[in-house]
Design a protein around this motif. Structure first.
Motif, PDB file in Angstrom:
ATOM      1  N   ASP A 200      10.929  14.103 -16.452  1.00 38.44           N
ATOM      2  CA  ASP A 200      11.096  14.998 -15.310  1.00 38.44           C
ATOM      3  C   ASP A 200      11.691  14.253 -14.109  1.00 38.44           C
ATOM      4  OD1 ASP A 200      10.562  17.679 -14.114  1.00 38.44           O
ATOM      5  OD2 ASP A 200       9.338  16.477 -12.757  1.00 38.44           O
ATOM      6  N   ALA A 201      11.280  13.002 -13.913  1.00 41.07           N
ATOM      7  CA  ALA A 201      11.843  12.220 -12.813  1.00 41.07           C
ATOM      8  C   ALA A 201      13.345  12.034 -13.000  1.00 41.07           C
ATOM      9  CB  ALA A 201      11.144  10.861 -12.727  1.00 41.07           C
ATOM     10  N   ALA A 202      13.757  11.760 -14.256  1.00 40.45           N
ATOM     11  CA  ALA A 202      15.182  11.602 -14.544  1.00 40.45           C
ATOM     12  C   ALA A 202      15.925  12.921 -14.358  1.00 40.45           C
ATOM     13  CB  ALA A 202      15.369  11.081 -15.966  1.00 40.45           C
ATOM     14  N   ALA A 207      19.650  16.511 -11.259  1.00 39.07           N
ATOM     15  CA  ALA A 207      19.911  17.749 -10.521  1.00 39.07           C
ATOM     16  C   ALA A 207      20.293  17.466  -9.070  1.00 39.07           C
ATOM     17  CB  ALA A 207      18.674  18.647 -10.579  1.00 39.07           C
ATOM     18  N   ALA A 208      19.654  16.472  -8.466  1.00 41.45           N
ATOM     19  CA  ALA A 208      19.984  16.114  -7.081  1.00 41.45           C
ATOM     20  C   ALA A 208      21.407  15.585  -6.987  1.00 41.45           C
ATOM     21  CB  ALA A 208      18.994  15.074  -6.561  1.00 41.45           C
ATOM     22  N   GLU A 209      21.816  14.807  -7.973  1.00 44.89           N
ATOM     23  CA  GLU A 209      23.193  14.295  -7.992  1.00 44.89           C
ATOM     24  C   GLU A 209      24.185  15.441  -8.195  1.00 44.89           C
ATOM     25  OE1 GLU A 209      25.962  11.131 -10.543  1.00 44.89           O
ATOM     26  OE2 GLU A 209      23.795  11.271 -10.900  1.00 44.89           O
ATOM     27  N   TYR A 210      23.796  16.409  -9.005  1.00 40.00           N
ATOM     28  CA  TYR A 210      24.656  17.573  -9.241  1.00 40.00           C
ATOM     29  C   TYR A 210      24.845  18.369  -7.953  1.00 40.00           C
ATOM     30  CZ  TYR A 210      26.294  21.952 -11.329  1.00 40.00           C
ATOM     31  OH  TYR A 210      27.023  23.064 -11.640  1.00 40.00           O
ATOM     32  N   LEU A 211      23.776  18.495  -7.158  1.00 37.01           N
ATOM     33  CA  LEU A 211      23.875  19.190  -5.882  1.00 37.01           C
ATOM     34  C   LEU A 211      24.892  18.522  -4.964  1.00 37.01           C
ATOM     35  CD1 LEU A 211      20.223  20.175  -4.871  1.00 37.01           C
ATOM     36  CD2 LEU A 211      22.129  21.711  -5.411  1.00 37.01           C
ATOM     37  N   GLU A 212      24.891  17.204  -4.941  1.00 43.30           N
ATOM     38  CA  GLU A 212      25.837  16.477  -4.099  1.00 43.30           C
ATOM     39  C   GLU A 212      27.273  16.720  -4.549  1.00 43.30           C
ATOM     40  OE1 GLU A 212      24.892  12.377  -3.907  1.00 43.30           O
ATOM     41  OE2 GLU A 212      22.899  12.674  -3.004  1.00 43.30           O
ATOM     42  N   ARG A 213      27.455  16.861  -5.843  1.00 48.28           N
ATOM     43  CA  ARG A 213      28.802  17.063  -6.377  1.00 48.28           C
ATOM     44  C   ARG A 213      29.358  18.442  -6.011  1.00 48.28           C
ATOM     45  NH1 ARG A 213      30.832  13.619 -10.246  1.00 48.28           N
ATOM     46  NH2 ARG A 213      29.423  11.956 -10.948  1.00 48.28           N
ATOM     47  N   CYS A 246      12.568  26.244  -6.456  1.00 44.96           N
ATOM     48  CA  CYS A 246      12.964  25.043  -7.178  1.00 44.96           C
ATOM     49  C   CYS A 246      12.500  23.805  -6.404  1.00 44.96           C
ATOM     50  CB  CYS A 246      14.482  25.011  -7.357  1.00 44.96           C
ATOM     51  SG  CYS A 246      15.089  23.477  -8.124  1.00 44.96           S
ATOM     52  N   PRO A 247      11.895  22.835  -7.060  1.00 44.96           N
ATOM     53  CA  PRO A 247      11.426  21.637  -6.361  1.00 44.96           C
ATOM     54  C   PRO A 247      12.548  20.692  -5.959  1.00 44.96           C
ATOM     55  CG  PRO A 247      11.022  21.413  -8.706  1.00 44.96           C
ATOM     56  CD  PRO A 247      11.527  22.813  -8.491  1.00 44.96           C
ATOM     57  N   VAL A 248      13.760  20.917  -6.454  1.00 39.61           N
ATOM     58  CA  VAL A 248      14.880  20.021  -6.136  1.00 39.61           C
ATOM     59  C   VAL A 248      15.719  20.589  -4.991  1.00 39.61           C
ATOM     60  CG1 VAL A 248      16.955  18.890  -7.015  1.00 39.61           C
ATOM     61  CG2 VAL A 248      14.935  19.105  -8.474  1.00 39.61           C
ATOM     62  N   CYS A 249      16.297  21.776  -5.189  1.00 38.22           N
ATOM     63  CA  CYS A 249      17.155  22.357  -4.149  1.00 38.22           C
ATOM     64  C   CYS A 249      16.370  23.185  -3.135  1.00 38.22           C
ATOM     65  CB  CYS A 249      18.250  23.211  -4.767  1.00 38.22           C
ATOM     66  SG  CYS A 249      17.646  24.700  -5.611  1.00 38.22           S
ATOM     67  N   THR A 275      20.537  23.642 -11.501  1.00 37.41           N
ATOM     68  CA  THR A 275      20.371  23.486 -12.952  1.00 37.41           C
ATOM     69  C   THR A 275      19.203  22.573 -13.341  1.00 37.41           C
ATOM     70  OG1 THR A 275      21.842  21.567 -13.345  1.00 37.41           O
ATOM     71  CG2 THR A 275      22.876  23.770 -13.238  1.00 37.41           C
ATOM     72  N   TYR A 276      18.310  22.259 -12.408  1.00 31.75           N
ATOM     73  CA  TYR A 276      17.111  21.486 -12.766  1.00 31.75           C
ATOM     74  C   TYR A 276      16.332  22.231 -13.831  1.00 31.75           C
ATOM     75  CZ  TYR A 276      12.186  20.179 -12.524  1.00 31.75           C
ATOM     76  OH  TYR A 276      10.888  19.832 -12.851  1.00 31.75           O
TER      77      TYR A 276
END
Length: 298
Positions: A200-202, A207-213, A246-249, A275-276
């Motif tokens: 889950d950490a990976a 997903a965080a890197e995808y958001l930046e893209r 979503c816990p990421v975005c 997409t997390y």
């Protein structure tokens, strides 16, 4: 707290059990035109996990620690020789066989801490406990385990390939029933938890890197147009769920496919924006933690 020997037994035994339970098609089995999809059930004489590197060493480590724990529990002091060194597995099997005793190469060690016999009350015949608790014992197949040691020596000492079979592993795993062990279930749960949390950490980092893209503009656009493909409907989709945060975005765009079995507080599924993806194992771990916090009033 686990004993060190039980700990070592658990780590190795769980790894072997995972390989033992893996279902693989044996390509060498003749094709059966009447049942072309049949996968023959493996037998005890089948080779054990030929592709598993170090399987003989793992077997030896599990067996040595498991037997040492059992002997130390049943006959304290007998696990060591006159010089204070722990006896090797073969010698420990001899100790067990001598004190067992063995019948046809098998020793059945009874549990010395069985529940006391419960007298039967004829006035209450329904839902009564059985007057005599079922016999509980640890089955130690001395003959098979000794054969397993022989089969593992060639590979361990550079004299050829190993010859471990499924029956050797099955005899090894049976040791976990002894009161000094009983650790495989806990070890397996720990491994599942560790794997789920690391994965889950990976996944969050991905997903965080995808958001930046995709950038903030595209992120906002997706959040504004997110439509729940698994929305609840009393007739057409009674098992559906509302979108979760979503816990990421941190958008309310997490599509829930299902809830964790424990307390049903955390859902598994995928975010429609970043997409997390949260797996069922991760949801169960997080659900368990939240359930404990809820019980404590946190």
């Amino acid at each position: 707290m686990r004993d060190q020997r039980a700990e070592e037994f658990a780590r190795c035994a769980v790894a072997l059990a995972a390989e033992l339970n893996a279902v693989r098609h044996d390509a060498s089995v003749a094709f059966d035109p009447e049942d072309p999809w049949a996968v023959p059930a493996p037998t005890g004489d089948d080779p054990f996990a030929p592709s598993l590197a170090g399987r003989e060493g793992i077997f030896d480590q599990a067996l040595s620690n498991g037997l040492a724990a059992i002997v130390a529990s049943e006959w304290p002091g007998k696990e060591s020789d006159g010089k204070g060194f722990v006896r090797p597995a073969r010698a420990l099997l001899k100790v067990i066989e001598e004190h067992g005793p063995a019948t046809d190469g098998v020793v059945l060690l009874p549990d010395k801490h069985q529940a006391p016999e419960i007298p039967q009350d004829d006035t209450k015949p329904i839902f009564q406990p059985h007057p005599r608790p079922l016999a509980r014992h640890t089955r130690i197949d001395v003959c098979t385990l000794q054969n397993g040691i022989d089969a593992s020596q060639a590979a361990r000492h550079g004299r050829g390939v190993g010859g471990l079979q499924r029956r050797h592993i099955e005899a090894l795993l049976a040791l976990d029933r002894h009161k000094s062990l009983q650790v495989m279930g806990e070890e397996q749960a720990d491994q599942i938890r560790t794997t789920a949390l690391r994965g889950d950490a990976a996944e969050r980092a991905r997903a965080a890197e995808y958001l930046e893209r995709i950038g903030e503009e595209e992120t906002s656009r997706r959040a504004a147009h997110a439509e729940n493909p698994n929305a609840w409907h009393p007739k057409h989709n009674p098992d559906g769920h509302d979108l979760d945060t979503c816990p990421v975005c941190e958008y309310e765009a997490f599509c829930v496919d299902g809830l964790a079995p424990i307390a049903g507080r955390v859902g598994h599924g995928q975010c429609l924006v970043c997409t997390y993806t949260r797996t069922p194992d991760t949801a169960e771990e997080e659900g368990f933690d939240e359930h404990l916090a809820w019980i404590k009033g946190e």
